[in-house]
Design a protein around this motif. Structure first.
Motif, short mmCIF file in Angstrom:
data_model
loop_
_atom_site.label_atom_id
_atom_site.label_comp_id
_atom_site.label_asym_id
_atom_site.label_seq_id
_atom_site.Cartn_x
_atom_site.Cartn_y
_atom_site.Cartn_z
N LEU A 190 -8.73 22.58 -9.82
CA LEU A 190 -9.70 21.56 -10.24
C LEU A 190 -10.69 21.21 -9.14
N LEU A 191 -10.43 21.62 -7.91
CA LEU A 191 -11.25 21.20 -6.78
C LEU A 191 -12.70 21.65 -6.88
N LEU A 192 -12.91 22.87 -7.35
CA LEU A 192 -14.25 23.45 -7.35
C LEU A 192 -14.79 23.61 -8.77
N ASP A 193 -16.13 23.52 -8.90
CA ASP A 193 -16.74 23.75 -10.21
C ASP A 193 -16.97 25.25 -10.41
N ASP A 194 -17.63 25.61 -11.51
CA ASP A 194 -17.83 27.02 -11.85
C ASP A 194 -18.65 27.77 -10.80
N LYS A 195 -19.46 27.04 -10.02
CA LYS A 195 -20.31 27.67 -9.01
C LYS A 195 -19.65 27.70 -7.63
N GLY A 196 -18.42 27.21 -7.56
CA GLY A 196 -17.71 27.23 -6.28
C GLY A 196 -18.00 26.03 -5.41
N LEU A 238 -17.62 21.93 -4.40
CA LEU A 238 -16.64 20.85 -4.50
C LEU A 238 -17.12 19.82 -5.51
N LYS A 239 -16.27 19.45 -6.44
CA LYS A 239 -16.64 18.49 -7.47
C LYS A 239 -16.78 17.08 -6.88
N PRO A 240 -17.63 16.25 -7.49
CA PRO A 240 -17.74 14.85 -7.06
C PRO A 240 -16.39 14.15 -7.20
N PHE A 241 -16.15 13.16 -6.36
CA PHE A 241 -14.85 12.50 -6.34
C PHE A 241 -14.49 11.89 -7.69
N ASN A 242 -15.47 11.19 -8.32
CA ASN A 242 -15.18 10.53 -9.60
C ASN A 242 -14.72 11.53 -10.66
N GLN A 243 -15.38 12.69 -10.71
CA GLN A 243 -15.00 13.73 -11.68
C GLN A 243 -13.63 14.28 -11.36
N LEU A 244 -13.42 14.53 -10.06
CA LEU A 244 -12.14 15.09 -9.63
C LEU A 244 -10.99 14.13 -9.92
N SER A 245 -11.22 12.84 -9.63
CA SER A 245 -10.18 11.82 -9.86
C SER A 245 -9.84 11.74 -11.35
#
Length: 451
Positions: free
Chosen positions: A57-63, A65-72
């Protein structure tokens, strides 16, 4: 270190949930220990699967790092999936499989009885499971190795023991085909999603299907290897020469006590080596006569005396047995018996019995049950060192300790047509709780089980 602690805490929390389902059932200690080991391993594999999913879940489709709110938010959803939704279904499954394992341990290997599959009998029963209702076959029939309940998530089916002459015996081949149909459902990947439920909790002594999905997640093999490493004493870490020294034996037993704290009610304080002619091995503890409480932990003593009449030196045989296990060799009868003798003493260390002075007959009753149970359950003790018991039948017949008493007790069981495993299951709880009640429990046991 903090991440490792959090990892282990999650495993322990998962295990605690399943362990409640296991300990809520009455079953032989060997069965309970095996189920607890399986549940603990399952907790490790599930935690590994959850962390593996979290890492993706850490990375999006482009590799990136996802924003904290989305990751949380995604982590919260994953946590709910694993530790609420999945856990509820797994807990109910653990309840069902533990109950079935408990029942399986009570089923007799007797030509007078057969086993019968039964559903809950209401409108919630799956059609596929309803087709199995009433299947009646001998305990030895291959049907039970794959289609003993639970046969799926939320399965409420069970198996009961019935008199052979009360119900017609089913066609085994037809029953197996019905079992195959009841555990067949093609998933999106084209594979049978229900095939994992083809197992027998009691016969295999496991809570969860050995082929469950967590076993297939990356890192699962590493988790399993680590579990085996942590649950058994690795003798190569302690024995430097061909045979262990007394100090190494002491360290080995100390490590065992650390890995199996439930076997020493107050811990293991010391291991002694004496040339005693009065005992082979001995467990002792001190107590305070003022308040009647135990003081400190257990002390285990091994005698180096050669008992010439049976050509048995307890310490040297135990030393040789540890060496054989380390080398991957089979133990001799005497070496294996030394482990049984050690387990006999550990059962004394394990009991919750308060300090009490027993009468002569009370002592005999206690030692008979302790020795009888030790001979039936010591193979699991040997496994904790990486070894295997291969002489159990001979040790049951020819073991040295209290031999006459044990022979008399086994003869009485045979004359009353009582299965020895049932005697262990029924009498072990008293042994672990209260020595003073054992004589009464023995009498009640024979009265209850007299045919």
């Amino acid at each position: 270190m903090q991440s490792e602690k959090a990892y282990k805490d999650l495993i322990n929390q998962t295990f605690d949930a399943f362990n409640f389902a296991i300990t809520d059932n009455d079953m032989p200690e060997t069965m309970r220990n095996a189920l607890q080991d399986d549940a603990r391993l399952f907790g490790g594999l599930k935690t590994n699967a959850q962390l593996f999913e979290a890492s993706k879940l850490l990375l999006d489709d482009k590799g990136n790092l996802k924003p904290f709110n989305q990751l949380s938010h995604e982590y919260d959803k994953l946590n709910i999936a694993y530790n609420k939704n999945y856990l509820e279904a797994e807990y109910e499954f653990a309840v069902g499989s533990s109950q079935m394992a408990s029942k399986w341990s009570e089923f007799l290997d007797n030509d007078r009885y057969e086993l019968q599959y039964r559903t809950a009998g209401d409108n919630r029963v799956r059609e596929e499971h309803a087709s199995l209702n009433g299947v009646t076959l001998p305990k030895s029939d291959p049907f039970w190795s794959s289609y003993t309940p639970p046969n799926g998530w939320n399965c409420r089916c069970t198996v009961v023991e019935v008199l052979k002459d009360k119900f017609p015996t089913s066609d085994s081949d037809k029953a197996i085909k019905s079992g195959e149909a009841a555990t067949y459902q093609v998933g999106k990947d084209g594979k049978n999603r229900l095939e994992i439920f083809r197992f027998n909790p009691g016969a295999q002594k496991v809570v969860f299907p050995p082929a469950h999905p967590y076993n297939k997640v990356a890192g699962a093999k590493t988790v399993e290897k680590q579990f085996k490493k942590e649950s058994a004493v690795n003798l190569t870490n302690y024995i430097k020469g061909e045979f262990p020294t007394n100090k190494e034996i002491k360290n080995i037993l100390k490590k065992y006590a650390e890995l199996s704290p439930e076997d020493f009610r107050n811990g293991l304080d010391d291991v002694k080596f004496l040339k005693s002619k009065s005992y082979m091995m001995q467990h002792s503890m001190q107590y305070n006569p003022a308040n009647g409480n135990w003081v400190g932990g257990s002390k285990i003593s091994l005698s180096s005396h050669e008992f010439s009449s049976i050509k048995f030196n307890p310490l040297e045989e135990f030393r040789g047995g540890l060496s054989a296990i380390k080398k991957g060799e089979k133990m001799t009868f005497n070496q294996e018996y030394s482990f049984e003798s050690m387990w006999h003493e550990i059962l004394h260390a394990k009991t919750k019995t308060a300090p009490i002075r027993l009468s002569q007959i009370g002592t005999k009753n206690m030692e008979v049950v302790n020795q009888f149970c030790a001979r039936h359950t010591y193979p699991d003790f040997i496994k904790k060192f990486g070894g295997e018991a291969i002489h159990q039948n001979d040790i049951l017949d020819k073991g040295y300790g209290y031999q006459g008493w044990i022979n008399d007790f086994r003869t009485k069981l045979k004359s009353f047509e009582i299965d020895e495993k049932k005697a262990v299951k029924d009498l072990m709880p008293s042994l672990m709780e209260d020595y003073s009640s054992i004589g009464r429990k023995i009498n009640e046991f024979f009265i209850t089980n007299t045919k």
